[in-house]
Design an enzyme around this catalytic site. Sequence first.
Site, mmCIF file in Angstrom:
data_model
loop_
_atom_site.group_PDB
_atom_site.id
_atom_site.type_symbol
_atom_site.label_atom_id
_atom_site.label_comp_id
_atom_site.label_asym_id
_atom_site.label_seq_id
_atom_site.Cartn_x
_atom_site.Cartn_y
_atom_site.Cartn_z
ATOM 1 N N SER A 1 -21.024 -30.842 -18.418
ATOM 2 C CA SER A 1 -20.839 -31.252 -19.819
ATOM 3 C C SER A 1 -20.883 -30.034 -20.725
ATOM 4 O O SER A 1 -21.545 -29.030 -20.402
ATOM 5 C CB SER A 1 -21.969 -32.205 -20.233
ATOM 6 N N TYR B 1 -30.742 -34.509 -21.199
ATOM 7 C CA TYR B 1 -29.373 -34.602 -20.669
ATOM 8 C C TYR B 1 -28.750 -33.205 -20.575
ATOM 9 O O TYR B 1 -28.172 -32.836 -19.545
ATOM 10 C CB TYR B 1 -28.537 -35.510 -21.574
HETATM 11 N N1 NAD Z 1 -18.049 -39.361 -22.230
HETATM 12 C C1 NAD Z 1 -18.380 -38.146 -22.643
HETATM 13 O O1 NAD Z 1 -18.205 -37.813 -23.829
HETATM 14 C C2 NAD Z 1 -18.943 -37.135 -21.662
HETATM 15 C C3 NAD Z 1 -19.028 -35.816 -22.067
HETATM 16 C C4 NAD Z 1 -19.483 -34.855 -21.168
HETATM 17 C C5 NAD Z 1 -19.818 -35.220 -19.879
HETATM 18 N N2 NAD Z 1 -19.736 -36.523 -19.504
HETATM 19 C C6 NAD Z 1 -20.072 -36.826 -18.110
HETATM 20 O O2 NAD Z 1 -18.929 -37.381 -17.485
HETATM 21 C C7 NAD Z 1 -19.327 -38.180 -16.379
HETATM 22 C C8 NAD Z 1 -18.604 -39.507 -16.435
HETATM 23 O O3 NAD Z 1 -19.013 -40.202 -17.592
HETATM 24 P P1 NAD Z 1 -18.062 -41.196 -18.395
HETATM 25 O O4 NAD Z 1 -18.123 -40.768 -19.808
HETATM 26 O O5 NAD Z 1 -16.744 -41.340 -17.734
HETATM 27 O O6 NAD Z 1 -18.927 -42.535 -18.272
HETATM 28 P P2 NAD Z 1 -18.575 -44.046 -17.910
HETATM 29 O O7 NAD Z 1 -19.764 -44.833 -18.336
HETATM 30 O O8 NAD Z 1 -17.253 -44.462 -18.449
HETATM 31 O O9 NAD Z 1 -18.484 -44.024 -16.351
HETATM 32 C C9 NAD Z 1 -19.579 -43.625 -15.579
HETATM 33 C C10 NAD Z 1 -19.532 -44.351 -14.254
HETATM 34 O O10 NAD Z 1 -20.623 -43.863 -13.480
HETATM 35 C C11 NAD Z 1 -21.282 -44.972 -12.917
HETATM 36 N N3 NAD Z 1 -22.680 -44.637 -12.689
HETATM 37 C C12 NAD Z 1 -23.686 -44.544 -13.593
HETATM 38 N N4 NAD Z 1 -24.834 -44.270 -12.959
HETATM 39 C C13 NAD Z 1 -24.564 -44.199 -11.648
HETATM 40 C C14 NAD Z 1 -25.347 -43.979 -10.494
HETATM 41 N N5 NAD Z 1 -26.661 -43.810 -10.588
HETATM 42 N N6 NAD Z 1 -24.736 -43.950 -9.300
HETATM 43 C C15 NAD Z 1 -23.400 -44.149 -9.191
HETATM 44 N N7 NAD Z 1 -22.608 -44.391 -10.241
HETATM 45 C C16 NAD Z 1 -23.193 -44.421 -11.458
HETATM 46 C C17 NAD Z 1 -21.120 -46.096 -13.910
HETATM 47 O O11 NAD Z 1 -21.303 -47.356 -13.295
HETATM 48 C C18 NAD Z 1 -19.711 -45.855 -14.409
HETATM 49 O O12 NAD Z 1 -18.753 -46.539 -13.643
HETATM 50 C C19 NAD Z 1 -20.856 -38.272 -16.462
HETATM 51 O O13 NAD Z 1 -21.428 -37.366 -15.555
HETATM 52 C C20 NAD Z 1 -21.146 -37.857 -17.885
HETATM 53 O O14 NAD Z 1 -22.444 -37.304 -18.017
HETATM 54 C C21 NAD Z 1 -19.311 -37.487 -20.362
#
Ligand code: NAD
Length: 280
Positions: free
Chosen positions: A169, A182
């Site tokens: 991130s 985080y």
């Molecule tokens: N959305 C943002 O702005 C953002 C920014 C930087 C980084 N991220 C990172 O991107 C990655 C994906 O996030 P996203 O935004 O697509 O979220 P999202 O909520 O759309 O998808 C996340 C998925 O991970 C699954 N998940 C959650 N906990 C889990 C676990 N313990 N084991 C297995 N699966 C699990 C959820 O069920 C979901 O399907 C994450 O690592 C998040 O920290 C997101």
Amino acid sequence: MSTTSQASSKAGRLQDRVAIVTGSSSGMGRAIALALAREGARIVCADLKEEAAQHGFEEDKHIPTHTVITNNGGTSVFKKCDMGKPEEIYELIDFAVSTYSKLDILINNAGLWLPLRDFAVETDDMWDRIMGINGKGTAISMRQAIKQFLTQPVDPVSGCRGRIVNISSSAGIVAVAREATYGASKAAVSMLTRNAALDHAKDYININAVCPGVVRTALSSTNFQDPAIIKEMKKGTPWPRLGEPKDIANVVVFLCTDEAGWITGQNIAVDGGFTVGIPL
Ligand SMILES: NC(=O)c1ccc[n+]([C@@H]2O[C@H](COP(=O)([O-])OP(=O)(O)OC[C@H]3O[C@@H](n4cnc5c(N)ncnc54)[C@H](O)[C@@H]3O)[C@@H](O)[C@H]2O)c1
């Protein structure tokens, strides 16, 4: 365009490679799984459950990711895996290898983010949960995948034994207000990426990370429902729009292709300039 129409089984840059994508049911994981499948990879979709989060933004979220892929002629299965439970991570890697006989790509995308709060009101339990999934879960799956890669010969086409892409991130690069634990967990992912890449470059294993900025997904949906937070997120993002899952998926796919064969240990910010500085 619907994500349903984006998946395809036609020959691509990753034809018949075997990839695990964690957190594949929603958001970036879903976009990454569909994009890898479009390049011909066989995908083990891994998540807590196969249904997409209902508060996400995908048009076709009523269809599980692996079903979207197979409906479009690709090859994919779902495996339940909680990245906070080490035994389920061991099972996931074993499952992928027993299902498809090898492992070429691991995408560590699953992550836990909790709504914004000052560090002093965070709790020990929050630390354990966030670090357990984002930090320890990522470390265990990387280690298990690398052990599997080391049993495989260097692929003469790809020039490597295997590839890992971690989703870190921008919060692991710069301090973001009210995301202390985080941010620390993602800094751990980014540094683990560099260290593991250093140890295993000699083994022909590429390990990189993508560091997303603000991306519209289920995880960030509470932020996207609050006009004041949207204004703040736009203020911190030089590019005129915020991110979409495909912005991240495109770069992850590139890092998995043979063209990226000499890239390792890198944390690539895909963030509309979020980590560059504050725009006027
Ligand atoms: N959305 C943002 O702005 C953002 C920014 C930087 C980084 N991220 C990172 O991107 C990655 C994906 O996030 P996203 O935004 O697509 O979220 P999202 O909520 O759309 O998808 C996340 C998925 O991970 C699954 N998940 C959650 N906990 C889990 C676990 N313990 N084991 C297995 N699966 C699990 C959820 O069920 C979901 O399907 C994450 O690592 C998040 O920290 C997101």
